[in-house]
Design a protein around this motif. Structure first.
Motif, mmCIF file in Angstrom:
data_model
loop_
_atom_site.group_PDB
_atom_site.id
_atom_site.type_symbol
_atom_site.label_atom_id
_atom_site.label_comp_id
_atom_site.label_asym_id
_atom_site.label_seq_id
_atom_site.Cartn_x
_atom_site.Cartn_y
_atom_site.Cartn_z
ATOM 1 N N ASP A 72 -9.931 9.390 -3.553
ATOM 2 C CA ASP A 72 -10.441 9.798 -2.258
ATOM 3 C C ASP A 72 -11.740 10.552 -1.979
ATOM 4 O O ASP A 72 -12.371 10.386 -1.044
ATOM 5 N N THR A 115 -2.865 10.195 -2.042
ATOM 6 C CA THR A 115 -3.723 9.082 -2.854
ATOM 7 C C THR A 115 -3.178 7.698 -2.376
ATOM 8 O O THR A 115 -2.045 7.549 -2.549
ATOM 9 N N THR A 116 -4.146 6.814 -2.054
ATOM 10 C CA THR A 116 -3.941 5.468 -1.556
ATOM 11 C C THR A 116 -3.840 4.728 -3.002
ATOM 12 O O THR A 116 -4.816 4.748 -3.793
ATOM 13 N N THR A 117 -2.779 3.896 -3.072
ATOM 14 C CA THR A 117 -2.567 3.079 -4.140
ATOM 15 C C THR A 117 -2.274 1.638 -3.435
ATOM 16 O O THR A 117 -1.804 1.681 -2.596
ATOM 17 N N TYR A 118 -2.656 0.582 -4.470
ATOM 18 C CA TYR A 118 -2.405 -0.679 -4.037
ATOM 19 C C TYR A 118 -1.464 -1.448 -5.083
ATOM 20 O O TYR A 118 -1.745 -1.467 -6.206
ATOM 21 N N ASN A 165 -7.068 4.462 -5.838
ATOM 22 C CA ASN A 165 -8.327 4.554 -5.045
ATOM 23 C C ASN A 165 -8.599 6.185 -5.113
ATOM 24 O O ASN A 165 -7.612 6.954 -4.839
ATOM 25 N N GLN A 211 0.808 -1.212 0.059
ATOM 26 C CA GLN A 211 -0.158 0.077 0.058
ATOM 27 C C GLN A 211 1.034 1.342 0.062
ATOM 28 O O GLN A 211 1.715 1.330 1.067
ATOM 29 N N ASN A 263 -8.766 -4.167 -0.447
ATOM 30 C CA ASN A 263 -7.328 -3.850 -0.912
ATOM 31 C C ASN A 263 -7.387 -4.319 -2.348
ATOM 32 O O ASN A 263 -6.219 -4.618 -2.773
ATOM 33 N N SER A 280 -5.354 15.136 1.207
ATOM 34 C CA SER A 280 -4.922 13.712 1.765
ATOM 35 C C SER A 280 -4.076 13.341 0.669
ATOM 36 O O SER A 280 -4.156 13.700 -0.477
ATOM 37 N N GLN A 282 1.243 5.360 -0.294
ATOM 38 C CA GLN A 282 0.406 6.926 -0.263
ATOM 39 C C GLN A 282 1.354 7.577 -0.974
ATOM 40 O O GLN A 282 2.414 8.113 -0.805
#
Length: 281
Positions: A103, A46-49, A101, A31, A73, A44, A33
């Motif tokens: 936000d 950016t969330t990536t997997y 993902n 994960q 996830n 915030s 950021q």
């Protein structure tokens, strides 16, 4: 009898441990950021997997449809064929895979009259585009791999709006290919027009299920739209038609043929074959 039950129970627990451990190995991810580029905005990260392949040929960044958010996830039935591309034993070439993902929520459920217009507005928002560009730059720097943008359903709108932005800013060279599957008809038409109006010459894969029942996806019309790109030789493009799988009693735009349910093996084999044929500059 009680002793026997305990032995069976312990054996079941052992097998379950082995199974889920193997699943975690097969679908392990990092994960990551990614900071929003304008630090003064206090937005915030950016969330990536990130699912890493072995000696990968390219990196695929995936944008979900619907609200644009990643669930579980990204270990989902829909994404399984694409995550499988990261496995060394799956082909001569492997591919890194990233789930992006959002936000913010990128759809307006209930407002069906303007649903696709609203989705386009939300997915062409400056913040959304800057987050995508930051992800492209981050993973290009991290892996030094060609970047492929992949959008399913309304995720195809994110691919479209990113392409529009890259054309305007003369930055198309940031990416090396696109995959668009089961996007809505308006997005398909805009993608076609963009290829005809701009000098875009990147490999493109368009995926459709021949039995799709999603109201916003007209199979015959989209085949014609994308085929016109191929015939005009505007881009090294190909259409992959999915034939297997099953229908669903649920919303046909959130399940069944539209989500390639039961067609995972066919999707994997066709996408893998085409990617392996493609030369990414």
């Amino acid at each position: 009898m009680i002793k026997y039950i305990r032995i069976v129970y312990k054996y079941f627990i052992f097998l379950s441990f082995i199974f889920f451990s193997s699943q975690n190995i097969l679908f392990s991810y990092e994960q990551i950021q990614i900071e929003y580029p304008d630090k003064s905005s206090n937005l915030s990260a950016t969330t990536t997997y990130y699912f890493k392949g072995v000696n990968s040929k390219a990196l695929i960044i995936y944008f979900p449809g619907g609200d644009g958010k990643v669930y579980r996830n990204c270990n989902l039935r829909f994404t399984d064929p694409f995550i499988k591309l990261t496995e060394k034993n799956s082909s001569d070439s492997t591919y890194d895979f990233v789930c992006f993902n959002s936000d913010k929520t990128l759809d307006t459920p209930g407002q069906w009259d303007n649903y696709h217009t609203n989705s386009y507005i939300l997915r062409s928002d400056k913040e959304h585009i800057q987050r995508i560009e930051s992800a492209i730059n981050y993973f290009k720097s991290k892996t030094n791999l060609p970047i492929i943008l992949f959008g399913h359903s309304n995720g195809g709108v994110s691919v479209l709006t990113t392409l529009e932005y890259l054309v305007r800013e003369n930055k198309v060279n940031l990416i090396n290919g696109i995959i668009v599957s089961e996007t809505n008809d308006r997005a398909a038409n805009k993608i076609k027009n963009l290829f005809f109006q701009s000098k875009i010459n990147i490999p493109s894969i368009f995926i459709l299920h021949e039995k799709t029942r999603c109201i916003s996806v007209n199979f015959k019309n989209q085949i014609a739209e994308f085929d016109s790109i191929i015939q005009a030789k505007k881009s090294p493009a190909v259409i992959l038609t999915i034939q297997s799988g099953g229908d669903s009693t649920g919303n046909p735009c959130y399940s069944g043929y539209h989500m390639f349910e039961g067609a995972e093996s066919e999707v994997f084999e066709k996408v893998q074959t085409q990617l392996n044929k493609t030369k990414f500059k």
